[in-house]
Each structure stands twice: as C-alpha cells, then as structure tokens.
Design a protein around this motif. Structure first.
Motif, short mmCIF file in Angstrom:
data_model
loop_
_atom_site.label_atom_id
_atom_site.label_comp_id
_atom_site.label_asym_id
_atom_site.label_seq_id
_atom_site.Cartn_x
_atom_site.Cartn_y
_atom_site.Cartn_z
N LEU A 121 12.42 -19.22 -48.52
CA LEU A 121 12.45 -20.43 -47.70
C LEU A 121 11.67 -21.55 -48.39
O LEU A 121 12.10 -22.71 -48.40
N LEU A 122 10.52 -21.21 -49.00
CA LEU A 122 9.74 -22.21 -49.74
C LEU A 122 10.54 -22.75 -50.91
O LEU A 122 10.58 -23.97 -51.14
N ALA A 123 11.19 -21.86 -51.65
CA ALA A 123 12.01 -22.31 -52.79
C ALA A 123 13.14 -23.21 -52.33
O ALA A 123 13.46 -24.22 -52.97
N ASP A 124 13.74 -22.84 -51.20
CA ASP A 124 14.82 -23.66 -50.64
C ASP A 124 14.30 -25.04 -50.23
O ASP A 124 14.95 -26.06 -50.45
N TYR A 125 13.09 -25.06 -49.67
CA TYR A 125 12.49 -26.34 -49.25
C TYR A 125 12.17 -27.22 -50.46
O TYR A 125 12.42 -28.43 -50.44
N GLU A 126 11.63 -26.62 -51.51
CA GLU A 126 11.34 -27.39 -52.72
C GLU A 126 12.63 -27.96 -53.31
O GLU A 126 12.67 -29.12 -53.76
N HIS A 127 13.69 -27.17 -53.30
CA HIS A 127 14.99 -27.65 -53.79
C HIS A 127 15.51 -28.78 -52.91
O HIS A 127 16.06 -29.78 -53.41
N TYR A 128 15.31 -28.63 -51.62
CA TYR A 128 15.73 -29.68 -50.68
C TYR A 128 14.98 -30.99 -50.95
O TYR A 128 15.58 -32.07 -50.98
N LEU A 129 13.65 -30.89 -51.18
CA LEU A 129 12.87 -32.09 -51.48
C LEU A 129 13.28 -32.69 -52.82
O LEU A 129 13.27 -33.92 -52.99
N ASP A 130 13.64 -31.83 -53.77
CA ASP A 130 14.13 -32.33 -55.07
C ASP A 130 15.33 -33.24 -54.89
O ASP A 130 15.48 -34.25 -55.58
N ASN A 131 16.19 -32.85 -53.99
CA ASN A 131 17.46 -33.56 -53.81
C ASN A 131 17.43 -34.56 -52.66
O ASN A 131 18.47 -35.13 -52.31
N LEU A 132 16.26 -34.72 -52.05
CA LEU A 132 16.13 -35.72 -51.00
C LEU A 132 16.37 -37.09 -51.60
O LEU A 132 15.67 -37.51 -52.52
N PRO A 246 16.21 -30.10 -31.30
CA PRO A 246 16.66 -30.03 -32.69
C PRO A 246 15.96 -28.93 -33.46
O PRO A 246 14.78 -28.64 -33.25
N GLU A 247 16.69 -28.30 -34.36
CA GLU A 247 16.13 -27.23 -35.19
C GLU A 247 15.39 -27.83 -36.38
O GLU A 247 15.86 -28.78 -37.00
N ASP A 248 14.23 -27.29 -36.69
CA ASP A 248 13.49 -27.70 -37.87
C ASP A 248 13.42 -26.49 -38.79
O ASP A 248 12.52 -25.66 -38.71
N LYS A 249 14.36 -26.40 -39.69
CA LYS A 249 14.50 -25.24 -40.56
C LYS A 249 13.27 -25.00 -41.41
O LYS A 249 12.90 -23.86 -41.70
N TYR A 250 12.60 -26.09 -41.81
CA TYR A 250 11.52 -25.97 -42.78
C TYR A 250 10.13 -26.10 -42.15
O TYR A 250 9.17 -26.40 -42.85
N HIS A 251 10.04 -25.88 -40.86
CA HIS A 251 8.75 -26.02 -40.18
C HIS A 251 7.70 -25.09 -40.78
O HIS A 251 6.54 -25.46 -40.93
N ASP A 252 8.11 -23.86 -41.15
CA ASP A 252 7.18 -22.88 -41.69
C ASP A 252 7.43 -22.63 -43.17
O ASP A 252 7.12 -21.55 -43.68
#
Length: 889
Positions: A121-132, A246-252
């Motif tokens: 999940l952390l790796a997914d979040y970092e990737h998400y921030l990369d592409n924000l 609303p769902e917050d996928k990256y809350h944790d």
C-alpha cells in the motif's frame, strides 16, 4: 554539491565537516542507538547544526523503521506495542496476539502477509504521488484566493508561496467531488457600535445544570451523552465501512511507528528547518524491491492565526480573538464554509487532496494557506488530519510544551524523537509560559467592566450565566481586596491559600469558571460593551454628533483573559511556584520547577534532543529540567567551530585594574583611564573596514561610561577614530546606521547590552564584527525579587535534601554564574557566523581567568584562549592576527 551525495553514512547532501560527522555520530550511536533519554547538543552558528540534526535522526529512523514495524506486529508478550496514535497503521498488526488459539507458524504467516500488504500500500501511495498531476492554474481558484485575501499577492511575496497562491490543487481520485458550499459573507460588526445588537452581547446559556442538588442529574446527563456519543461513533464507523462517506484508500498508507518532532521558537527558524529538509535524499526504510522510493512526509503545524483562510475570522488580530471567532463561526447556523466536523468532510476529495499535495514534496507552512484556498479547505484542520501519516512534524515551542495544546492537536509523543532547537532559551520559555502576573489597575478595570455589563444585562441573562458572572465578580472582588490590603513592598512573598483566604471565594471552582469564560466567549462580549461605553462617553464629551465606528478587536486581548490566566495558577501545586509582589501592587506567580513541565516529554519520548548554538553552561539543564535523570541517561556533545583555529583568537585581558565588580566599576580611573585606553588602542589596531562590537552588562552602566567619556572629552576623541553607536533603553534602531557606517569602510564601533536587542538573533558576520569585547561579567541583579525567590527556593531544596548551608550557598553562587556565562556565550557567539569568518574575542575582566568561570565558556571559545593577558601583549597579538588576513586579501 559532492558527486557522492548519498554515499556517506548519514546521507548528508554535502561533504560534511569533521565536526558535523562527530555530531551525527554522537546522536545516532551515542543517543538514539545508545538508548539515552536526553541529548544535549551544542553546535555554534555556521556549523550546519540543523542539517546535521536532520541527517542523524532521519537516518536512524529509516535504518530502524522496518524493525520497529515488525516489533509492533509481534505478540504483546515479546515487545511493547506502539500505540495507535503513533501510527494508525500499527493496528493492522494488532489482531495477532497470544490470545489467539492458532499455531505460531500460522500467526507468523498472517503477520508477514499483513506487513506485506502494508508495504504494498505504501509503494502504491508513493507511485500515486509520483503521478499526481502538477497543480493546474485555475481562474476560479485565483478569484477565490482574491476574495479570501483582498489585495491578492501582497500576503505571499516571492518564493514558492507566491507561485502556490496562483495554483489550483487537484485530486486524482476520480471525477466525483464532494462539494463544499461557497464562502458566505459573515455579518460582522464593521460599522458603528450600534450595528452590534444587544442580543449579540449575551452569552448562550450553558448546558450544564447549576451546582448543588443537580449534581447527580448532571452526572447522569453526562453519562447519557457519553453513551450516545459512543453509539453515534459506531454508527459513523459503520457508515464509513459501507461507503456512505467517501473512501480514503491511502489513509493508512504511511506507516510511521516513530515520529520526529522538531520544535523551535520562531517562525523563521521553523521555515529554515523546512528548507534544510529538502536537501538530503534518504533511502527507503524497506526492501527497495517492494518500496523503491519513500518520500519524507513532512507536516508543519501552525496556529489558526497563521492558517485561517476565512476573511471574517482572520481579520481579528490576536490569536485568542481568532480562536474565538472561529468557534463562533463553526457553531453558527451556516457554519464555516471551509470546515465541517463530519466524516464526509474529513474524507472528502478536497481534504484528502490537501494531504496528498502536502506529502508530494516538503512544504513550508507558508505553502499551506494557498493550498487550502485553492481547494476551499481549512488548512488548520486539514493539516491536523494529515498528522497520522507524518514522518516529521515541525511545531512552535508552545505547542510542544503545553499539555492542552498537544491534546488538542492529537500529538502523542510516546516513543517519538523530539528535537528542541535554540534550546538555550528553553528554561526561560517554560517559566514564561507557566508564569503569570496581574496589576491592581487590571483587576479594578475588569471589575468595573463586569459591573457595568451586569447592570445592563442582568435581567436578560439566563440563570446559569447570571450565577457564573456573579461568582466571577465575587472572586475578582476578593482578589482586589487582598492586593490592596496586603501589598507592602516589591519582593514580598504571599501564599496561594492567603489570596482567597478569609472569604467564601476559596469555595468557588476556578476550573469551572475558566471553562465557562472560554466556552461562553463572555470576555469579548464584556470588552465590546465597554468599548461602546467609552465611545458614548467620548461622544458626549465633544460636540461631534457622529458616532465613531467601532473597530474590530484587532491586536487587543480582553483584560479578563489576563486576570483569569493568573487566577488559574491558584490551582497549581504550591511547591511548584511562588506568589510575590512587584512594585505598584503587581501580583506575580513564578514557576519554580520547570522540570515538572518537561517531565512528560522525558517520560514519553524515545529521546529528547536539546540543541543550540550556545548551551554552556549545561548545569542548569541538569538541575532545573531533568533532576530526576541519572547522568548515564543523558548524552552530551559540544563541538568545535567549523572555522580553522587560526580564524579566532580569544583573549582574557586580566590586568589588575580590569575588575568590573559592582563596587569598583564606577571608579573614574577605570572608566576614563584603563577602559577608555583599551578601546582607544583597539580602535587603532583593528582594521578600519572591520567593525568592533563592545558588550556592557546593563543600560545603566553603559550610560555611566558614555556620560563620563563625554564629560572628559574622550567620547569625541574615540568618535574621531571610529563612529560610535550605542544602545539606549528606549532608543531607536541604531543597527542599520552602524551597518551603513561599516560598509563605508571608515571605521565604526557599536556598544550594545548583554541581553538587549542586539545580543541575540543578530548576525554580525564578516566585517560587521571583527572584534567583540565583553566588558565585565554580566551578573544578574541579586536584589531583584524574582532572583531572591529563585535562590531561596534552591537553597531550601538543597537543605531539605540533607545538604548543608555551605552547599546551599555554593549552589546559589553556581546559579548566578550560570546565568551570567550563558549570557556571555550568547553575546560573543555573534562574532563568527560561517566557515570563512574570522574575529577576535576580548574578555575584559580578570575574573574570566578563574577556572570555574573559564570552564563555563563555550568549547569553541575556550579552546582558543591565547596566552597573552596584558594589554600591550594582547594588542600586539591582535595586530599580528589581523595582519595575517590582510596579507591573504
């Protein structure tokens, strides 16, 4: 920047100086790895202290985070689990404990799977921030920002902040957006006084019942409310689970079992920390195949005064007024357009987008306002939501040192690394925060205002308001009577039980009265009514028929707050402080045990790091802040300066005539003879392009010297060699004139006061200070009431612990010396500000040559003490010192 930027152990962005490596090793190995509870770090200005603190602590955290998460996942019997408030992600591992009937290999597999999911999940979040996507410009956002801040870009000038003010922050969590209502203009009093209706000056009736027979009913009502709140919480959690919010996928998604908190005194120091945090590049805490990149998740915490974006609230000048206006708005019919205390708001696209844009890169607190304006989200409350995933948090001293502030913000220090910068002021800051004072005119003014308010609104107040205000009047009347009848002289001590003794006022619950004043906002209502009365009186006293407009409460705090802050000290344990009078019937409460305030920080944190440029002498920290700790629990580090040894000479000028004790310092032969001759010769020895800064122990003594030199014609003689500037108690700004004179290269000399405006926070770098002279030792006034009470308390503690009278007298002398030498170190530290700087320091008093005083000098000053001590020898060595640098140029 070095090509091998991140190859060094601590990921320092430059080639670190040897003293920086020593500092980082001391923190990493000696303090954090060594399990020390406290670390005292002295690193002079110009040595890269902030960057070294960052590199050491973040490297330790990144090296150990994976292990700490595994410990959090382990059975409770094997390790102490970190609390969920340190990282909500820890709860992912808490389902697997010894209470389970499953075999250990099953539990271990489940824990490993859970941890793997967390890291994915952390790796997914970092990737998400990369592409924000970069925040796109938006005409709507610019208009909204202009509405929120009339005058446009005047608030943010230059740098990232000015760019952010014209951006539109976006969320990539889909097209759906949770709409927040457009900002509505709040009806506020901006016209004449009559625009505020009488009804607006009446506080809402408190919900709690009156005291007495209703106590049981009150308790029952409270229990019912608590039960209903628990039921509502479960209901909200259920709605969240089934998608009604609303769902917050990256809350944790950002697991941080240990946070780093960085506290400092000023906004500029916190901004500098954020800038320095951008420089190093730290590796991921985890397997790089799973989490190849881990950003620094940095959160700068600030006050509503810094972060509010609602125009009708932020126009009130003081922090207290803004807090009250915010409360009023949030609890009004329409509420705040930028914040709703609901699951929908906390998980809305815009609120989550605030966090994601905040964590995409390191932001200064100045960036949070334009970010919130663009998203129409309150930066203050949105930043609090982001605390869960923060790895590093910066905050002002006051937030760290106040229990109520930490609780309000959701700050849990358990297991955290806490860095307090500029910690040489920490004891004074703690004492200032927890001490209070009130004057006799203050109390009379509040009584007069409250009496007029009650006379006007007595019949319109609800019964609970009426009872509370009458109790307050009784309390204030008792305080006034005590001050009037008891005061005899400054320094007179009184006991807390005497202040309200002999009356029924001691039966009142001060806590409840303070809580009532805070919740009812009645202080501002009384203050507003008093302003109206003064306007009416002013109008009646003139022939003017037009009523002057009532101004907002900008920059003014009601006196009632000041008085209640003093009364709240009556609830403190008696051994922690002392009440005493100062002149003009001022009654003061002084905290005597600052260690009690710091105790929770030491108890809860993994390590408390106190860092500063001038921490010597450190005995005060041992004795006042953590007397309960063994020295084995405290790591100390005092580093040399980054400058070469040849760039600084320290001279103790100990000719027999140089003894500036109180009894000898006014002698004409000393002032007009030896003292003047030294400055006169030094003015000719130091190159004219370099300024000389001379520090004196007090405004009074500097005035005596200047008046004596003027009367003898000596002032004009010295002024002919170098233009003289000297500090006066109520004088204007002389620093800018001194800087201009130095820049002309024709010679200048500045006489300043130890502890004055120019002794701290001013950088006399390069030619602004090539020589700094400390005239005498700046011992504090032993006759001040405050110091007499402190030393008496110190002596009593020592004797109570079994010490002798001689031990107590020795401790008192040490206490005075520590105050004096801390001021000396702070003042002379103005001379050297960077690695290529150079200067000479002159300690003008033979008492500096005593070993006890000498050992209290900062290490980098002490180790450069030269052998020459006579005036001729010192001046000759000075000539050689500056000739060396003249030849290099």
């Amino acid at each position: 920047m070095n090509e091998d930027t991140n190859t060094n152990r601590f990921h320092h962005p430059y080639v670190p100086y040897s003293i920086q490596e020593q500092l980082m090793e001391s923190l990493y190995d000696g303090a954090l790895q060594g399990g020390k509870k406290v670390a005292l770090v002295e690193s002079p200005t110009g040595t890269g202290k902030t960057l070294s603190l960052i590199c050491a602590t973040v490297t330790w955290l990144r090296d150990n985070k994976s292990r700490l998460l595994q410990q959090a996942a382990a059975p409770a019997s094997d390790t102490t689990k970190t609390t969920s408030s340190q990282s909500n992600s820890d709860s992912d591992f808490s389902d697997f404990s010894d209470s389970s009937d499953e075999p250990e290999w099953v539990l271990e597999g489940a824990r490993a799977a859970t941890q793997r999911e967390t890291l994915e999940l952390l790796a997914d979040y970092e990737h998400y921030l990369d592409n924000l996507a970069p925040p796109a410009a938006s005409a709507t956002a610019v208009v909204d920002a202009a509405v929120a801040h009339p005058g446009g870009g005047q608030r943010h000038t230059g740098g990232r902040a000015s760019l952010l003010a014209n951006r539109k922050y976006t969320s990539q969590r889909g097209n759906a957006r949770v709409n927040t209502p457009a900002p509505q203009k709040q009806r506020r009093a901006v016209g004449p006084s009559a625009a505020i209706a009488d009804a607006d000056l009446l506080p809402a009736e408190p919900e709690e019942p009156l005291a007495g027979g209703s106590a049981a009913k009150s308790k029952l009502g409270s229990e019912v409310r608590d039960l209903l709140e628990k039921l509502h919480s479960k209901e909200r959690a259920s709605r969240d689970r089934y998608g009604e919010t609303p769902e917050d996928k990256y809350h944790d998604a950002s697991p941080n079992p240990v946070k780093i908190y960085f506290a400092s005194r000023t906004h500029s120091q916190l901004s500098q920390f954020a800038q320095q945090l951008n420089l190093p590049k730290f590796p991921s805490s985890f397997d790089t195949e799973v989490v190849p990149l881990e950003r620094i998740k940095f959160l700068p915490l600030g006050s509503k005064k810094q972060l509010c974006i609602e125009p009708s609230v932020k126009r009130w000048g003081t922090l207290e007024a803004i807090n009250d206006a915010c409360y009023d708005l949030r609890h009004s019919k329409n509420g705040c357009p930028f914040y709703k205390n609901s699951p929908q708001w906390h998980r809305s696209d815009d609120t989550v987008a605030f966090r994601d844009n905040l964590y995409k890169e390191v932001h200064d607190i100045e960036d949070l306002v334009p970010l919130g304006e663009s998203l129409k989200v309150c930066p203050y409350y949105a930043s609090r939501d982001a605390l869960v995933g923060a790895e590093i948090v910066s905050l002002p001293y006051q937030y760290l040192l106040s229990d109520t502030a930490r609780e309000s913000l959701g700050i849990d220090l358990k297991g955290a690394i806490v860095i307090v910068d500029e910690a040489h002021n920490l004891i004074d800051t703690v004492n200032s925060i927890y001490s209070a004072a009130v004057t006799f005119p203050d109390v009379e003014s509040v009584i007069g205002g409250l009496g007029a308010y009650l006379a006007k609104f007595q019949q319109r107040l609800g019964p609970r308001n009426r009872v509370n205000l009458q109790k307050l009047m009784a309390l204030l009347t008792t305080l006034r009577g005590f001050m009037d009848a008891t005061y005899k002289k400054p320094g007179q001590r009184v006991e807390s039980y005497d202040i309200l003794g002999g009356s029924n006022a001691d039966m009142l619950n001060i806590h409840k009265l303070i809580d009532y004043i805070n919740k009812s906002k009645v202080a501002y209502k009384i203050d507003t009514y008093m302003t109206r009365l003064k306007e009416t009186e002013a109008t009646a006293a003139t022939t003017t028929t037009t009523t002057a407009p009532e101004q907002p409460r900008k920059g003014r705090q009601p006196l009632l707050f000041k008085v209640m802050a003093f009364l709240s000290t009556l609830t403190n344990p008696s051994h922690e402080g002392q009440y005493f009078f100062e002149k003009d019937k001022e009654l003061r409460y002084m905290l005597l045990e600052p260690g009690k305030v710091v105790e929770p920080l030491i108890r809860d944190t993994r390590c408390l790091i106190l860092a500063g440029g001038t921490m010597e002498p450190v005995a005060d920290f041992y004795n006042e802040l953590f007397p309960q700790l063994s020295r084995d629990d405290i790591a100390t580090f005092s580093c040399n300066h980054v400058i070469p040894d040849a760039n600084l000479d320290t001279f103790i000028v100990s000719d027999p005539q140089f003894e500036f004790t109180f009894a000898k310092r006014n002698a004409p032969d000393l002032i007009n003879g030896d003292l003047f001759q030294f400055y006169d010769k030094l003015a000719s020895t130091v190159p004219l392009k370099g300024g000389i800064v001379g520090f004196y122990p007090s405004y009074q003594y500097l005035k005596v010297v200047m008046d004596s030199w003027k009367a003898a014609g000596l002032f004009d003689k010295l002024n002919g060699k170098r233009q003289i500037f000297y500090e006066t108690k109520n004088g204007g700004d002389i620093l800018s004139d001194y800087i201009k004179a130095v820049s002309k290269g024709k010679g200048a000399i500045l006489f300043a006061i130890v502890g004055g405006k120019l002794s701290e926070g001013i950088n006399f770098q390069d030619d602004l200070c090539r020589a700094v002279v400390m005239t005498g030792l700046p011992f504090p006034n032993v006759f001040s009431g405050e110091l007499q009470i402190k030393t008496s308390h110190l002596e009593s503690k020592i004797i109570a612990a079994g010490g002798s009278k001689q031990d107590a007298m020795k401790a008192t002398r040490e206490f005075y010396e520590n105050i004096c030498m801390k001021a000396v170190n702070q003042s002379v530290g103005r001379a050297i500000r960077h690695a290529n700087d150079y200067a000479a320091i002159y300690l003008l008093d033979k008492r500096y040559n005593t070993e006890n005083i000498k050992q209290k000098l900062s290490l980098w000053v002490r180790k450069r003490i030269q052998n020459e001590q006579s005036v001729p020898g010192v001046l000759n060595a000075t000539r050689l010192f500056f000739n060396t640098f003249e030849r290099k140029q």
